[in-house]
Design a protein around this motif. Structure first.
Motif, PDB file in Angstrom:
ATOM      1  N   ILE A 145       0.871  -1.176   0.000  1.00  0.00           N
ATOM      2  CA  ILE A 145       0.000   0.000   0.000  1.00  0.00           C
ATOM      3  C   ILE A 145       0.902   1.218   0.000  1.00  0.00           C
ATOM      4  N   LEU A 148       4.040   1.912   2.548  1.00  0.00           N
ATOM      5  CA  LEU A 148       4.540   0.738   3.270  1.00  0.00           C
ATOM      6  C   LEU A 148       5.526  -0.010   2.379  1.00  0.00           C
ATOM      7  N   PHE A 175       7.223   2.071   7.328  1.00  0.00           N
ATOM      8  CA  PHE A 175       5.900   2.647   7.145  1.00  0.00           C
ATOM      9  C   PHE A 175       5.994   4.160   7.229  1.00  0.00           C
ATOM     10  N   ALA A 180       1.189   7.228   3.640  1.00  0.00           N
ATOM     11  CA  ALA A 180       0.069   6.286   3.703  1.00  0.00           C
ATOM     12  C   ALA A 180      -1.254   7.002   3.940  1.00  0.00           C
ATOM     13  N   LEU A 181      -1.238   7.953   4.855  1.00  0.00           N
ATOM     14  CA  LEU A 181      -2.493   8.612   5.215  1.00  0.00           C
ATOM     15  C   LEU A 181      -2.664   9.928   4.469  1.00  0.00           C
TER      16      LEU A 181
ATOM     17  N   MET B   1      -8.014   4.161   6.969  1.00  0.00           N
ATOM     18  CA  MET B   1      -8.018   3.304   8.166  1.00  0.00           C
ATOM     19  C   MET B   1      -7.800   1.842   7.814  1.00  0.00           C
ATOM     20  N   HIS B   3      -5.856   0.860   5.576  1.00  0.00           N
ATOM     21  CA  HIS B   3      -4.415   0.722   5.440  1.00  0.00           C
ATOM     22  C   HIS B   3      -3.749   0.437   6.776  1.00  0.00           C
ATOM     23  N   LEU B   4      -4.239   1.125   7.774  1.00  0.00           N
ATOM     24  CA  LEU B   4      -3.660   0.976   9.100  1.00  0.00           C
ATOM     25  C   LEU B   4      -3.846  -0.462   9.593  1.00  0.00           C
ATOM     26  N   THR B   7      -1.347  -2.603   8.039  1.00  0.00           N
ATOM     27  CA  THR B   7      -0.042  -2.394   8.649  1.00  0.00           C
ATOM     28  C   THR B   7       0.065  -3.131   9.962  1.00  0.00           C
TER      29      THR B   7
END
Lengths: 553, 311
Positions: A145, A148, A175, A180-181, B1, B3-4, B7
């Motif tokens: 993703i 990551l 990460f 990512a966010l 979220m 994605h989290l 992880t």
């Protein structure tokens, strides 16, 4: 070795053919270092039986789109005297194929890899040190993703022309939270975690040895404006050497803590690095050998380029040390009192490493000791390993003259850093001054002069004397872009042994044209004992000619 | 979220992998079961460790300790020879100095080092039955035990019987070697020649030794020190073809004074900084070590040891 050659040929030959049809690109580089060795009783140099020794390398890299294949031919006939004699003969110990497809990056064959700052895994190559611990096996990298990054690998570690017994398995994930966010803040965070495990069969009937030894780490990187913080904590489970001797098998766990903070803005940079390391040598084999080390603990000292500043260099003690390294760069702006017309660059550096609380952690059936990292912050009762306090001033005087001055105070625990008997040489204190002036005579012609002085004070409690005081002079004349001429003399005028108050003169001439570089040298080199991980090697003094040729295509 | 979640599960995965694939050993670490019954009626395979050492080598006492621990565990199946080759680690100080004046070096040790080049990779190093020549024979002390395991698992192809009537510096050593299997009978190519080597070593030499932790030790006990080889460094041929039960025998006369003089002469006339201080052999502390090796690859296939005196 024959099998390797054949394999590599099969690997590479189709691509060689393809490249002739302009289907891809081949490039590479070549290097050969030839040295002659003659007898010189004054410095105890002994002629080589072969008279001349030679190390040579050729790298070939083929690239086409997402595919890369490469190999390195190495030739040691025979290896130079400062190289380990187990580098002997010819071969292709390095070959790989790599491609990327839909975000999956696949490497088979040899590869170099580092997880985080290297505390749990670093396979790398350093010709100067004679180190090449490339892994041979399979490595995958994938980005599942956004933000990551995942790496997984399995392989065996190279030792000279062989592979060591342990099988290395590793995984790393990094990460990047902001990626990512999709955060767009001023502060960015990167988290990482690594895990490396070594398998080696336990065939020691006297001790119960772990067959799978794991090492793991967690890291955090925060960036905010000019600030950058990097922290990593690493942990290794019990990893005894597998000896039959009771005291040699240390079952304690290892740990390392790294904290680095940097700040930079225009004209100012501050770096504070620190670490605490305890029983953290991680090897590709259970047995202790310097060439088997597959992790890396950065050395906490400035990497000096001037000879006398690097005469007593700091070496990391992975079995136990705590220390810090502080660097401050400041540029005094132009057109000020001290800045002058061009500004003045200052670099203040202070590094110190010392032993850890009560020595490294130790555990066997009858004794145990665990060191406390927090106690090691207090250096009051700890043995000094190395300290270096130095100031470098870099100043352009005018269009023709540039000046670089360094003043340093160093302390060097020769016994610990070179693996000598404690009390033999003790701590050597030295004061070093360097003046480096370069003068541009006319376009393309530059003369550079280095004057160096090292005043040394021996440890009063030690039984032996170190080398004493040194002078050094270097003169270098460059006619760019093709030629350079250099002569240097190191004079050990302060040696306690009058017979060893010797001049070590070296001269060299270099010629560069296009992609090729030639250098011929002649001179004397000092002897020394080189110790890593408890195994000592005598690096002999030498007297002779050298020829280095490098080129790339 | 989402994605989290990925992880987190990834990190959990790593953690799981981690727990399942590492072996934390809880004490006791030493295995008590130290029973290696030796069948005294039959010949057993024995192993020779050649420990390359020097009195100025601070890391070398640890290797001597490793050898002692191995002998303690394996009993007489592990035999040691300590070779002090001519390198800076073995150079003695002049006779009028206070320390390190003994010259442990021998012509035989230097000849062996010239072939196997242990000093070039740094001491301490050793060879276990000289296996792995010429790429993997130079072993660090922690590597010895694993090779010993492999070697001891092999069946012996020769059995050696020794006897000695040496006393007061003179006598004869009798060596008998028996083939325990057919060797090379059917082969036409790559026939292995076997050589036999007769060495004398000495235990309990009290002299100076450098040590990593203890500093300069005045009364260090040097054991298994190679003193001489009676039938040249690389021995003599026993032939190459044997039928199970074949016997090879030879007697060797011993005169300690002559042998001591030869070492003194080597020290004084050949060696760098040799001071001739190499005498004082005590026959009561000496051992006879006899080994047979394959001349194709130098591998030692059998070794035996007895005391020089008191038989």
């Amino acid at each position: 070795m024959k099998k390797n050659l054949l394999l590599s040929f099969i690997f590479i030959s189709p691509y060689l053919l393809l490249s002739q049809n302009n289907l891809g690109q081949i490039n590479g580089n070549f290097e050969t270092n030839l040295q002659s060795y003659t007898d010189d009783p004054s410095i105890d140099a002994i002629a080589a039986d072969e008279v001349i020794l030679n190390n040579a390398y050729l790298n070939i890299l083929y690239t086409k789109g997402d595919f890369t294949g490469g190999l390195r031919y190495e030739s040691y006939l025979n290896a130079l005297q400062d190289y380990d004699s187990r580098y002997q003969g010819n071969g292709i110990p390095y070959r790989f194929a790599r491609y990327t497809s839909d975000g999956l990056d696949v490497t088979v064959g040899n590869y170099y890899e580092q997880f985080g700052s290297g505390l749990v895994l670093r396979s790398y190559e350093d010709k100067g040190l004679g180190i090449d611990n490339s892994l041979d096996g399979v490595r995958l990298k994938y980005v599942p993703i956004n933000g990551l990054y995942v790496t997984g690998l399995i392989g065996k570690s190279r030792t000279y022309f062989e592979y060591s017994k342990g099988i290395i398995r590793g995984a790393d994930a990094e990460f990047n939270i902001n990626e990512a966010l999709k955060l767009e803040g001023e502060t960015s965070y990167i988290l990482g975690g690594s895990f490396v495990s070594r398998f080696q069969k336990d065939n020691n009937p006297a001790f119960n040895l772990p067959e799978n030894v794991a090492s793991m780490s967690a890291r955090l990187n925060i960036m905010h404006g000019g600030f950058n913080y990097y922290g990593e904590y690493a942990y290794k489970i019990n990893d005894p050497v597998g000896s039959f001797s009771f005291d040699e098998n240390n079952y304690s766990t290892g740990k390392a803590i790294v904290n680095n903070l940097t700040y930079s803005q225009k004209g100012l940079g501050i770096t504070i690095e620190s670490h605490f390391v305890d029983h953290m040598e991680f090897r590709s084999e259970r047995a202790k050998q310097k060439e088997f080390i597959i992790n890396y603990i950065p050395t906490l000292s400035k990497n000096h380029a001037y000879t006398l500043l690097a005469l007593y260099p700091c070496a990391t003690q992975p079995e136990g040390e705590a220390g810090f390294n502080t660097n401050i760069f400041y540029k005094i702006p132009k057109n000020t009192l001290f800045g002058g017309k061009y500004g003045t660059k200052l670099n203040l550096n202070f590094a110190r490493t010392n032993s850890i609380d009560g020595g490294n952690s130790y555990l066997n059936d009858s004794s145990s000791h665990t060191s406390n990292p927090f106690k090691s912050i207090s250096i009051k009762d700890e043995t000094l390993y190395f300290s270096d306090f130095n100031l470098e001033i870099n100043k352009k005087i005018n269009k023709k003259v540039k000046l670089n001055l360094v003043l340093a105070k160093q302390k060097y625990n020769k016994d610990v850093l070179e693996g000598k008997t404690i009390g033999e040489y003790g701590i050597i204190s030295s004061t070093i001054a360097v003046a480096d002036v370069s003068y541009k005579i006319k376009k393309g012609h530059t003369i550079r002069l280095e004057l160096q002085e090292l005043l040394s004070k021996d440890d009063a409690t030690a039984t032996n004397h170190a080398d004493g005081d040194w002078h050094m002079v270097l003169a270098e004349y460059t006619i760019s872009p093709n030629w350079f001429f250099a002569i240097q003399d190191m004079y050990n005028y302060g040696n306690y042994d009058e017979e060893k108050q010797l001049h070590y003169v070296n001269t060299s001439i270099g010629f560069m044209k296009g992609a090729n570089r030639f250098e011929i040298g002649y001179g004397k080199k000092r002897a020394g004992i080189f110790c890593v991980g408890g195994v000592c090697k005598e690096v002999p003094s030498s007297n002779g000619f050298s020829l280095n040729i490098s080129s790339n295509f | 979220m989402k994605h989290l979640k990925y992880t987190i599960s990834f990190f959990l995965g790593i953690l799981l992998f981690n727990i399942t694939s590492c072996d934390v050993v809880e004490g006791p670490y030493l295995i008590d079961d130290n029973t290696n019954p030796v069948d005294t009626n039959n010949f057993v395979k024995k192993v020779l460790i050649e420990d390359f050492t020097g009195h100025r080598c601070p890391n070398c006492p640890a290797a001597a300790e490793e050898l002692a621990s191995l002998q303690n565990f394996y009993g007489d199946k592990v035999i040691g020879i300590a070779i002090h080759p001519s390198s800076t680690f073995a150079i003695p100080d002049p006779l009028n100095s206070s320390k390190f004046t003994y010259d442990f070096r021998t012509e035989f040790g230097d000849d062996i080092d010239n072939i196997f080049e242990l000093t070039t990779v740094g001491l301490p190093r050793g060879m276990v039955n000289r296996t792995g020549f010429d790429t993997e024979h130079q072993l660090g002390k922690d590597e010895w035990s694993s090779v010993i395991q492999t070697e001891l698992a092999k069946s012996p192809i020769f059995g050696i019987t020794l006897s000695s009537d040496v006393s007061n510096g003179n006598g004869t050593i009798s060596v008998t070697a028996e083939a325990l299997t057919n060797i090379n009978l059917d082969k036409t190519e790559e026939i292995e020649d076997y050589n036999i080597v007769i060495c004398l070593t000495e235990n309990g030499i009290i002299e100076w030794q450098k040590d990593n932790t203890a500093g300069d030790i005045e009364e260090y006990e040097h054991n298994h020190v190679l003193r001489t080889i009676l039938n040249t460094t690389f021995g003599e041929s026993m032939g190459n073809s044997f039928v199970d039960g074949d016997i090879w025998e030879k007697d060797y006369p011993v005169d300690i004074t002559t042998l001591e003089n030869a070492n003194e002469n080597y020290s004084l006339n050949t060696l760098f900084m040799g001071n001739g201080n190499s005498k004082g052999w005590d026959e009561n502390n000496m051992e006879i070590v006899v080994y047979i090796y394959n001349t194709n690859n130098y591998e030692i296939v059998q070794v035996e040891q007895i005391h020089l005196t008191n038989h």
